[in-house]
Motif scaffolding. Structure first.
Motif, PDB file in Angstrom:
ATOM      1  N   SER A 134       0.832  -1.209   0.000  1.00 24.19           N
ATOM      2  CA  SER A 134       0.000   0.000   0.000  1.00 24.19           C
ATOM      3  C   SER A 134       0.858   1.247   0.000  1.00 24.19           C
ATOM      4  O   SER A 134       0.628   2.187  -0.785  1.00 24.19           O
ATOM      5  N   LYS A 135       1.855   1.259   0.866  1.00 26.02           N
ATOM      6  CA  LYS A 135       2.702   2.451   0.968  1.00 26.02           C
ATOM      7  C   LYS A 135       3.555   2.638  -0.283  1.00 26.02           C
ATOM      8  O   LYS A 135       3.745   3.771  -0.755  1.00 26.02           O
ATOM      9  N   LEU A 136       4.073   1.535  -0.840  1.00 27.87           N
ATOM     10  CA  LEU A 136       4.885   1.645  -2.045  1.00 27.87           C
ATOM     11  C   LEU A 136       4.047   2.103  -3.228  1.00 27.87           C
ATOM     12  O   LEU A 136       4.476   2.961  -4.014  1.00 27.87           O
ATOM     13  N   THR A 137       2.863   1.542  -3.374  1.00 27.72           N
ATOM     14  CA  THR A 137       1.990   1.929  -4.493  1.00 27.72           C
ATOM     15  C   THR A 137       1.648   3.415  -4.442  1.00 27.72           C
ATOM     16  O   THR A 137       1.737   4.127  -5.450  1.00 27.72           O
ATOM     17  N   VAL A 138       1.268   3.887  -3.261  1.00 28.44           N
ATOM     18  CA  VAL A 138       0.920   5.305  -3.122  1.00 28.44           C
ATOM     19  C   VAL A 138       2.149   6.181  -3.352  1.00 28.44           C
ATOM     20  O   VAL A 138       2.066   7.230  -4.013  1.00 28.44           O
ATOM     21  N   ALA A 139       3.306   5.766  -2.836  1.00 27.84           N
ATOM     22  CA  ALA A 139       4.530   6.545  -3.025  1.00 27.84           C
ATOM     23  C   ALA A 139       4.886   6.657  -4.502  1.00 27.84           C
ATOM     24  O   ALA A 139       5.270   7.733  -4.988  1.00 27.84           O
ATOM     25  N   LEU A 140       4.758   5.562  -5.247  1.00 29.08           N
ATOM     26  CA  LEU A 140       5.052   5.604  -6.679  1.00 29.08           C
ATOM     27  C   LEU A 140       4.029   6.445  -7.440  1.00 29.08           C
ATOM     28  O   LEU A 140       4.387   7.147  -8.391  1.00 29.08           O
ATOM     29  N   LEU A 141       2.765   6.380  -7.021  1.00 29.40           N
ATOM     30  CA  LEU A 141       1.741   7.208  -7.665  1.00 29.40           C
ATOM     31  C   LEU A 141       2.014   8.691  -7.442  1.00 29.40           C
ATOM     32  O   LEU A 141       1.882   9.507  -8.376  1.00 29.40           O
ATOM     33  N   PHE A 142       2.404   9.058  -6.235  1.00 26.94           N
ATOM     34  CA  PHE A 142       2.724  10.456  -5.958  1.00 26.94           C
ATOM     35  C   PHE A 142       3.978  10.876  -6.709  1.00 26.94           C
ATOM     36  O   PHE A 142       4.074  12.019  -7.177  1.00 26.94           O
ATOM     37  N   SER A 143       4.952   9.978  -6.827  1.00 26.80           N
ATOM     38  CA  SER A 143       6.163  10.285  -7.589  1.00 26.80           C
ATOM     39  C   SER A 143       5.828  10.504  -9.059  1.00 26.80           C
ATOM     40  O   SER A 143       6.336  11.434  -9.697  1.00 26.80           O
ATOM     41  N   ALA A 144       4.952   9.641  -9.603  1.00 26.16           N
ATOM     42  CA  ALA A 144       4.537   9.808 -10.998  1.00 26.16           C
ATOM     43  C   ALA A 144       3.779  11.118 -11.184  1.00 26.16           C
ATOM     44  O   ALA A 144       3.948  11.806 -12.204  1.00 26.16           O
ATOM     45  N   ALA A 145       2.951  11.462 -10.210  1.00 24.51           N
ATOM     46  CA  ALA A 145       2.213  12.731 -10.300  1.00 24.51           C
ATOM     47  C   ALA A 145       3.169  13.912 -10.327  1.00 24.51           C
ATOM     48  O   ALA A 145       2.948  14.893 -11.057  1.00 24.51           O
ATOM     49  N   ALA A 146       4.240  13.831  -9.531  1.00 27.57           N
ATOM     50  CA  ALA A 146       5.238  14.905  -9.535  1.00 27.57           C
ATOM     51  C   ALA A 146       5.923  15.001 -10.892  1.00 27.57           C
ATOM     52  O   ALA A 146       6.188  16.104 -11.400  1.00 27.57           O
ATOM     53  N   MET A 147       6.206  13.838 -11.507  1.00 25.00           N
ATOM     54  CA  MET A 147       6.839  13.820 -12.824  1.00 25.00           C
ATOM     55  C   MET A 147       5.942  14.445 -13.887  1.00 25.00           C
ATOM     56  O   MET A 147       6.419  15.082 -14.824  1.00 25.00           O
ATOM     57  N   VAL A 148       4.639  14.244 -13.752  1.00 24.35           N
ATOM     58  CA  VAL A 148       3.691  14.762 -14.746  1.00 24.35           C
ATOM     59  C   VAL A 148       3.388  16.238 -14.497  1.00 24.35           C
ATOM     60  O   VAL A 148       3.217  17.021 -15.447  1.00 24.35           O
ATOM     61  N   LEU A 149       3.342  16.629 -13.229  1.00 25.34           N
ATOM     62  CA  LEU A 149       2.994  18.014 -12.893  1.00 25.34           C
ATOM     63  C   LEU A 149       3.973  19.005 -13.500  1.00 25.34           C
ATOM     64  O   LEU A 149       3.558  20.017 -14.090  1.00 25.34           O
ATOM     65  N   LEU A 150       5.256  18.739 -13.379  1.00 25.80           N
ATOM     66  CA  LEU A 150       6.265  19.689 -13.861  1.00 25.80           C
ATOM     67  C   LEU A 150       6.144  19.958 -15.358  1.00 25.80           C
ATOM     68  O   LEU A 150       6.044  21.122 -15.761  1.00 25.80           O
ATOM     69  N   PRO A 151       6.141  18.945 -16.236  1.00 26.39           N
ATOM     70  CA  PRO A 151       6.030  19.260 -17.662  1.00 26.39           C
ATOM     71  C   PRO A 151       4.675  19.839 -18.057  1.00 26.39           C
ATOM     72  O   PRO A 151       4.612  20.642 -19.005  1.00 26.39           O
ATOM     73  N   LEU A 152       3.608  19.473 -17.359  1.00 27.99           N
ATOM     74  CA  LEU A 152       2.307  20.052 -17.682  1.00 27.99           C
ATOM     75  C   LEU A 152       2.298  21.554 -17.409  1.00 27.99           C
ATOM     76  O   LEU A 152       1.833  22.351 -18.236  1.00 27.99           O
ATOM     77  N   VAL A 153       2.803  21.942 -16.243  1.00 30.92           N
ATOM     78  CA  VAL A 153       2.875  23.372 -15.927  1.00 30.92           C
ATOM     79  C   VAL A 153       3.835  24.070 -16.879  1.00 30.92           C
ATOM     80  O   VAL A 153       3.562  25.184 -17.359  1.00 30.92           O
ATOM     81  N   ALA A 154       4.958  23.423 -17.178  1.00 30.71           N
ATOM     82  CA  ALA A 154       5.934  24.019 -18.102  1.00 30.71           C
ATOM     83  C   ALA A 154       5.334  24.227 -19.482  1.00 30.71           C
ATOM     84  O   ALA A 154       5.575  25.259 -20.122  1.00 30.71           O
ATOM     85  N   LEU A 155       4.545  23.267 -19.954  1.00 30.28           N
ATOM     86  CA  LEU A 155       3.930  23.400 -21.278  1.00 30.28           C
ATOM     87  C   LEU A 155       2.931  24.554 -21.300  1.00 30.28           C
ATOM     88  O   LEU A 155       2.888  25.342 -22.258  1.00 30.28           O
ATOM     89  N   ALA A 156       2.141  24.677 -20.225  1.00 27.68           N
ATOM     90  CA  ALA A 156       1.166  25.762 -20.162  1.00 27.68           C
ATOM     91  C   ALA A 156       1.857  27.113 -20.061  1.00 27.68           C
ATOM     92  O   ALA A 156       1.515  28.063 -20.790  1.00 27.68           O
ATOM     93  N   VAL A 157       2.848  27.208 -19.185  1.00 24.89           N
ATOM     94  CA  VAL A 157       3.566  28.474 -19.009  1.00 24.89           C
ATOM     95  C   VAL A 157       4.369  28.822 -20.258  1.00 24.89           C
ATOM     96  O   VAL A 157       4.383  29.979 -20.712  1.00 24.89           O
ATOM     97  N   GLY A 158       5.048  27.829 -20.831  1.00 25.23           N
ATOM     98  CA  GLY A 158       5.856  28.078 -22.026  1.00 25.23           C
ATOM     99  C   GLY A 158       5.013  28.488 -23.216  1.00 25.23           C
ATOM    100  O   GLY A 158       5.400  29.374 -23.989  1.00 25.23           O
ATOM    101  N   THR A 159       3.854  27.865 -23.374  1.00 28.84           N
ATOM    102  CA  THR A 159       2.966  28.237 -24.476  1.00 28.84           C
ATOM    103  C   THR A 159       2.437  29.658 -24.301  1.00 28.84           C
ATOM    104  O   THR A 159       2.338  30.424 -25.274  1.00 28.84           O
TER     105      THR A 159
END
Length: 292
Positions: A134-159
């Protein structure tokens, strides 16, 4: 009392009436607990703020340029939103994105021990394997969310700052905007896979120490050591076995002709190390005497 480490479940022992160990500690409960923690908001704020900082830096300092006559993604950062996103990944993949992965995976078990709540979770009773899953799954999901958040914000700001257009390659050529988005998504996916080594290392350390900062710092520190060793050219072909050697293989996804050879090799190395470290974490925690 049967012999065995404190907090361990006894095989074959009857459970309390109505107890269903396989339903203890649901993922939604663990995810909500981790989401409410302050460090989650701090990490999200830092990642979301970075693109704005880079736009401000380019506005103040002028057009970006290479160093020592080297052509990099930084040279084309202000051409389009896609270029800006690729640049943000370039400057953050080596270290910044390591921190949230190490934090989410290294803090998860060790923090329970530091709060003296780990043994109470196991006494609920939550089977040890389920607790770690449970803890590993949630930790990996939050890590993946962090990986996705940065480029999404960068794409919006850069555009917004530089407009929507094709991804101009520093070495010449370009990818149409429609083709650049899936290539950037592939790059982000590879970065996440390459960070599985850091995640597994932090998670393993989290199961052997009661100090969250020790687990997080140890994972970040060893990742830095791997980066340093990769710079030692005397190691020659031995560097191919270092996860750090393949950390920028995602750049191949941004070439006119996609060549995934480097990403496949890097992913194989990362997954191999991660599986060994995850196995060590589950094996060691299953035999550990839980006193905190």
């Amino acid at each position: 009392m049967p012999d065995g480490p404190a907090g361990a479940s006894v095989p074959g022992a009857p459970h309390a009436p109505g107890c269903r160990p396989h339903r203890t500690l649901p993922l939604r409960v663990e995810a909500l607990r981790q989401l409410k923690r302050r460090r989650t908001f701090v990490i999200a704020a830092i990642l979301a703020l970075l693109p704005f900082v880079l736009v401000a830096a380019f506005a103040i300092g002028g057009e970006p340029g290479g160093r020592n006559n080297r052509i990099t993604l930084m040279d084309t950062a202000t051409v389009s939103g896609a270029n800006f996103t690729a640049t943000v990944l370039f400057v953050s993949a080596g270290f910044l994105l390591v921190v949230p992965v190490a934090l989410f995976c290294g803090d998860t078990v060790a923090s329970e021990a530091s709060w003296s709540s780990l043994r109470y979770l196991l006494a609920a009773p939550v089977p040890r394997t389920r607790l770690l899953l449970s803890k590993l799954t949630v930790a990996l999901l939050f890590s993946a969310a962090a990986m996705v958040l940065l480029p999404l914000v960068a794409l919006a700001v850069g555009t917004a700052a530089y407009g929507w257009g094709p991804l101009q390659l520093p070495t010449g050529g370009a990818l149409a905007a429609g083709d650049a988005l899936p290539r950037l998504a592939l790059a982000v996916a590879y970065i996440f896979v390459s960070q599985l080594v850091t995640a597994a290392l932090a998670f393993w350390l989290s199961t052997v120490t009661d100090a969250p900062l020790g687990a997080v710092g140890g994972a970040v520190g060893l990742t830095i050591v791997g980066n340093v060793l990769d710079q030692v050219t005397a190691l020659d072909q031995w560097r191919d076995f270092l996860p750090a050697h393949w950390q920028f293989a995602w750049a191949d996804a941004l070439q006119p002709q996609l060549d995934a050879t480097g990403m496949i090799q890097g992913a194989a190395v990362s997954v191999a190390y991660a599986l060994v470290l995850f196995a060590l974490a589950f094996r060691g925690f299953g035999r550990k005497d839980i006193v905190s």
